[in-house]
Design an enzyme around this catalytic site. Structure first.
Site, mmCIF file in Angstrom:
data_model
loop_
_atom_site.group_PDB
_atom_site.id
_atom_site.type_symbol
_atom_site.label_atom_id
_atom_site.label_comp_id
_atom_site.label_asym_id
_atom_site.label_seq_id
_atom_site.Cartn_x
_atom_site.Cartn_y
_atom_site.Cartn_z
ATOM 1 N N LYS A 1 -0.188 67.733 93.230
ATOM 2 C CA LYS A 1 -1.218 66.686 93.176
ATOM 3 C C LYS A 1 -1.805 66.578 91.768
ATOM 4 C CE LYS A 1 -2.162 67.837 97.954
ATOM 5 N NZ LYS A 1 -2.957 68.681 98.870
ATOM 6 N N LYS B 1 -8.873 75.938 95.567
ATOM 7 C CA LYS B 1 -7.987 76.352 96.662
ATOM 8 C C LYS B 1 -8.740 77.429 97.428
ATOM 9 C CE LYS B 1 -4.897 77.400 93.393
ATOM 10 N NZ LYS B 1 -3.514 77.007 93.487
ATOM 11 N N ARG B 2 -8.226 77.839 98.599
ATOM 12 C CA ARG B 2 -8.879 78.925 99.304
ATOM 13 C C ARG B 2 -8.994 80.148 98.394
ATOM 14 N NH1 ARG B 2 -10.009 78.221 104.918
ATOM 15 N NH2 ARG B 2 -10.638 80.392 104.750
ATOM 16 N N HIS C 1 5.727 79.762 106.275
ATOM 17 C CA HIS C 1 4.870 79.379 105.147
ATOM 18 C C HIS C 1 4.362 80.560 104.336
ATOM 19 C CE1 HIS C 1 4.297 75.088 106.228
ATOM 20 N NE2 HIS C 1 4.474 75.538 107.462
ATOM 21 N N LYS D 1 -4.198 84.707 95.234
ATOM 22 C CA LYS D 1 -4.290 83.492 94.410
ATOM 23 C C LYS D 1 -4.981 83.767 93.072
ATOM 24 C CE LYS D 1 -4.480 80.438 98.508
ATOM 25 N NZ LYS D 1 -3.311 79.530 98.403
ATOM 26 N N THR E 1 0.716 73.237 96.989
ATOM 27 C CA THR E 1 0.934 71.795 97.018
ATOM 28 C C THR E 1 -0.051 71.086 96.101
ATOM 29 O OG1 THR E 1 -0.327 71.823 99.074
ATOM 30 C CG2 THR E 1 2.049 71.546 99.261
HETATM 31 C C1 AZC Z 1 0.522 78.020 102.950
HETATM 32 C C2 AZC Z 1 1.060 78.710 101.715
HETATM 33 O O1 AZC Z 1 0.199 79.766 101.360
HETATM 34 C C3 AZC Z 1 1.177 77.708 100.572
HETATM 35 O O2 AZC Z 1 1.792 78.305 99.474
HETATM 36 C C4 AZC Z 1 2.005 76.520 101.033
HETATM 37 O O3 AZC Z 1 2.003 75.528 100.043
HETATM 38 C C5 AZC Z 1 1.428 75.926 102.301
HETATM 39 O O4 AZC Z 1 1.352 76.928 103.313
HETATM 40 C C6 AZC Z 1 2.261 74.782 102.846
HETATM 41 O O5 AZC Z 1 3.578 75.166 103.021
HETATM 42 N N1 AZC Z 1 0.567 78.973 104.028
HETATM 43 C C7 AZC Z 1 -0.343 79.107 104.925
HETATM 44 O O6 AZC Z 1 -1.392 78.480 104.905
HETATM 45 N N2 AZC Z 1 0.066 80.024 105.882
HETATM 46 C C8 AZC Z 1 -0.651 80.572 106.849
HETATM 47 C C9 AZC Z 1 0.046 81.427 107.799
HETATM 48 O O7 AZC Z 1 -1.841 80.404 106.950
#
Ligand code: AZC
Length: 841
Positions: free
Chosen positions: A682, A567-568, A374, A573, A678
């Site tokens: 949405k 988002k976080r 991810h 970001k 994601t």
């Molecule tokens: C997240 C990615 O940052 C995001 O871009 C992606 O949409 C989401 O996973 C689902 O695939 N990754 C994480 O949260 N990864 C970790 C290691 O925390």
């Protein structure tokens, strides 16, 4: 099965087996019964929380019956199952989802009204199940919804944290973290006190030869902690399938204090043992895209992997099959590297416990597992210290070394003389101390590795996993672009839009086949339709404006353009780019005469998101946003032209209010850093447009909906490396407009010049790693274009409708079907018969 009822007595069971409510009267009977008996309340002390509890219990009863039947059906069908291992499941609320998936929300609405309650107020009583950080955890939740909706025999496995992600409060502009104790009343889980697994830690490894001359390896002594299963029903939409999410909770193996210690007066140490065991599943680590290598985290990972593997193997053994058939019955998906120890654990079970040959066992392991990556961010890639593993899991470390040895031997045979390659791909990094590279272990232990959007999947093949593509060939590495469930993210979050769409398409079938949305496109010229579309967006904005007023005291104009970034909070970001853009806009407004200001498009910029508690830069960004808001929102020159809002405690249930109310949302990560994203999907699905970089799934969204419907800006991922290099070695200067923003911040206009100076310094002095300055001009120009475009509302709505019509690809149903076909090799279970039975009764 030993404990099942003899055949001749089953008739009585079948006769009395409850069938659950379907009508309003039956629902009211159930809810009143639950409130008066299960909760011991009455109509004299029934508040909204009690009404929620009663409603949840009534729906839970229905789900349980379907859940039991689903589990029986899947056992009898005896086909391959998928086990989704994820350390995070960001489920949000369950009641609304259960009502919609079961299809009885209207019944509940009317029933509750009869009993004196508004359904919205009742739904709002529920505490979010927030067992996740961000995208990765929410993706797991969308996947569960799709797997159930598509009737796949699927289980989720995770941890039952006593504390989910912290609750965020903003005090004087600073983030403050409050513990999220969410289990006070949780009707959605079932404690299975009879389903337990003892998990071992520490100890030592004893290798010896037994009387028959056989090599025996035994992991001895150490500490035992018991895992107790808590099951959560996962209802599919418009289907009788209710799958299971099994979450493990830790407790001391005796289940009590150590009585010998307790009786001999060592009260404190007896209690301490118990607390130490319970600590394992106590709290979710609050880092998103960051790994910190803490022992407790490793304990969590092993505890959960060992319990899940034991459970999966136990279920397989009941079928009395040969071990070679294990991969025909079991597929295990690793959600990132967090569950990678499961690979090692299965090898240990097969070799040490079941006595299989090493290679026979390893073939089974690699056919069973697959791994989803991810992120490419180096700080998020897990590396566990060898001494830490040695101490906690001595046998597992041996197995890891053995896996590594045999892997490196294969590599050496294929690429003789390439010593550097061996060093690069070794599962062990020769650092101080040595570490285990978990992503490499996951690759070696899996038959397929996937990224989560096209660009990301290409990037992992050409950067972090390049050597492995050479070794295994390109077919092992595939792309499965993420998706989202339209049930929660359209139907539940935006019921009026869902209804309007259904009225044009003739049914709600699009919620099961999202590509049907393309039938909306002909309606872009339908005046009445467009009017209703715009009205719904406006109503959603009014609702959000009310929420903003209630929670921040700031009044915003719902006619203004709502610009959202939720988002976080993370430097990659680039919320800092957004807030610098806001200050730039503020400077522009201030420089105009009051006549000129009248021509501007009013805007509300809305931020939301949590910073990891230890991430100082992210917290400083939050602070800056709040301080900028204080100044701008109170400047009489600005009025309605610009408002800046920070919404506290962004979570799934707040997302359900925020997302449908957006005109523009921001997905502005430095190109190449956001694996997919994601929420971009949405927002577009809810009739909002996006401003974004050519990163993650933005690229595929653009391809699907058309370039004319997306506001793209910024540098490309392929140019990032050169640009970074240039920051240090070229004739580099900060963008002059951005410099003016910095000057204003440094003047003390927003207070706290010291810490805000660090945000600026990251750009002006420390190499601007995230390319904020390089992208600033392109960003603000694109924002100007958005202002212009928004002025023509008719054209704007056309873009929104066209985009929604073309979003079919991004359903998590498509995504899950791809996993099922290309990785898991599993089929859905036929539920036609069950549906007929239900239709008759
Ligand atoms: C997240 C990615 O940052 C995001 O871009 C992606 O949409 C989401 O996973 C689902 O695939 N990754 C994480 O949260 N990864 C970790 C290691 O925390």
């Amino acid at each position: 099965v030993e404990s099942s009822i003899p055949e001749h007595m089953r008739e009585a069971w079948r006769k009395y087996s409850p069938s659950g409510f379907t009508t309003k009267d039956q629902f009211e009977t159930e809810i009143v019964r639950h409130i008066e008996t299960t909760l011991a309340r009455s109509l004299f002390n029934c508040d909204e929380l009690a009404a929620y509890s009663g409603t949840a219990l009534a729906f839970r009863d229905r789900l349980i019956m379907d859940w039991n039947k689903t589990q029986q059906r899947q056992t009898f069908a005896d086909q391959k199952r998928i086990y989704y291992l994820s350390l995070e499941f960001l489920m949000g609320r369950a009641l609304d989802n259960a009502m919609l998936n079961v299809g009885l929300k209207n019944v509940a609405k009317e029933g509750l009204a009869d009993l004196g309650f508004r359904i919205e107020d009742v739904i709002n009583q529920e505490h979010d199940a927030a067992l996740g950080n961000g995208g990765l955890g929410r993706l797991a939740a969308c996947f569960l919804d799709s797997m159930a909706s598509l009737n796949y025999p699927a289980w989720g496995y995770g941890l039952r944290y006593r504390y989910g992600i912290f609750k965020q409060e903003i005090e004087n502009g600073y983030q403050v973290e409050i513990p999220d104790y969410w289990l006070d009343f949780n009707p959605w889980e079932f404690a299975r006190h009879d389903v337990t697994v003892d998990v071992q830690f520490y100890g030592w490894v004893n290798k010896y030869t037994d009387d028959e001359g056989k090599q025996i390896v035994s992991w001895q002594d150490g500490e035992i902690v018991t895992a107790v299963a808590y099951d959560v029903p996962v209802p599919g939409y418009g289907t009788p399938t209710v799958n299971n999410l099994r979450l493990w909770s830790s407790k001391a193996s005796s289940g009590e204090f150590d009585f010998s210690k307790f009786n001999s007066g060592e009260y404190e140490s007896a209690v301490a043992d118990q607390q130490r065991a319970e600590t394992i599943s106590a709290v979710l680590y609050p880092n998103d895209n960051l790994e910190r290598g803490k022992e407790l985290r490793l304990k969590q990972q092993y505890f959960w992997c060992a319990a899940s593997l034991f459970d999966i193997v136990r279920r397989f053994k009941k079928t009395n099959r040969k071990w070679s058939e294990f991969p025909d019955q079991v597929a295990i998906q690793l959600n990132d590297t967090h569950p990678t120890l499961a690979v090692v654990e299965l090898q240990r079970i097969l070799v040490d416990k079941e006595g299989l040959e090493w290679q026979t066992a390893w073939d089974i392991v690699t056919k069973t597992f697959s791994y989803t990556n991810h992120t490419v961010l180096p700080e998020a890639l897990e590396k566990w210290s060898v001494p830490l593993i040695q101490n906690l899991l001595p046998r597992h470390l041996q197995i890891i070394y053995e896996i590594n040895l045999s892997f490196l031997q294969t590599v050496e045979r294929r690429f003789p003389k390439d010593r550097e390659l061996l060093g690069r791909v070794s599962l062990i990094e020769e650092s101080q101390p040595k570490t285990v590279r978990m992503a490499y272990l996951a690759i070696v232990g899996s038959h397929k590795v996937n990224g989560v959007a096209e660009l990301h999947s290409d990037l992992i093949k050409t950067t972090i996993f390049k050597d492995f593509v050479r070794i295994y060939g390109p077919d092992k590495f595939i792309n499965v672009t993420n998706g989202i469930t339209p049930r929660r993210w359209l139907h539940q979050a935006n019921p009026r839009l869902s209804e309007l769409i259904a009225s044009k398409l003739g049914s709600y079938e699009f919620l099961k086949d999202l590509t049907l949305l393309n039938k909306l496109e002909p309606f872009v010229d339908d005046k009445e339709f467009k009017k209703e579309w715009a009205e719904i967006k406006y109503a959603n904005k009014v609702r959000l404006a009310q929420h903003i007023l209630k929670t921040t005291g700031v009044s915003v104009n719902p006619k203004a353009l709502f610009d959202v970034q939720v988002k976080r909070i993370h430097e990659y970001k680039r919320q800092q780019l957004n807030v610098f853009g806001v200050i730039h806009r503020y400077l522009a407004i201030k420089s105009l005469s009051s006549e000129e200001r009248k021509k501007l498009a009013p805007r509300v910029t809305i931020f939301g998101g949590k910073a990891a508690p230890g991430y100082w830069m992210a917290k400083t960004i939050i602070h800056l946003i709040n301080k900028v808001g204080e100044v701008i929102n109170n400047d009489p020159d600005v009025g309605d032209l610009l408002k800046v809002i920070f919404l506290e405690d962004y979570n799934v249930s707040k997302a359900e209010i925020i997302i449908p109310a957006s005109d523009i949302s921001e997905h502005i990560s430095t190109a190449g850093t956001e694996a997919s994203g994601t929420s971009n999907m949405k927002f577009v699905l809810n009739g909002g447009l996006i401003i974004g970089t050519l990163d993650g799934a933005n690229i595929e969204i653009t391809r699907e909906i058309g370039e004319q419907n997306v506001f793209l800006f910024g540098n490309l991922s392929e140019d990032v490396e050169d640009l970074r290099h240039n920051h240090f070695y070229g004739d580099y200067q900060v963008d002059p407009e951005l410099q003016k923003v910095f000057d204003l911040i440094k003047s003390g206009k927003f207070g706290d010049e010291g810490s805000f100076g660090a945000l600026i310094g990251a750009i002006t002095e420390h190499g601007d790693y995230y390319l904020v300055s390089d992208d600033f001009n392109s960003y603000t120009k694109t924002q100007d274009l958005i202002d212009e475009t928004f002025k023509n509302q008719d054209e704007w709505v056309t873009k929104c409708i066209t985009s929604v019509a073309r979003m079919g690809f991004f359903t998590s149903d498509r995504c899950i079907n791809e996993y099922a076909d290309t990785i898991w090799n599993i089929e859905p279970l036929d539920v036609a018969e069950e549906k007929q039975v239900r239709a008759r009764t």
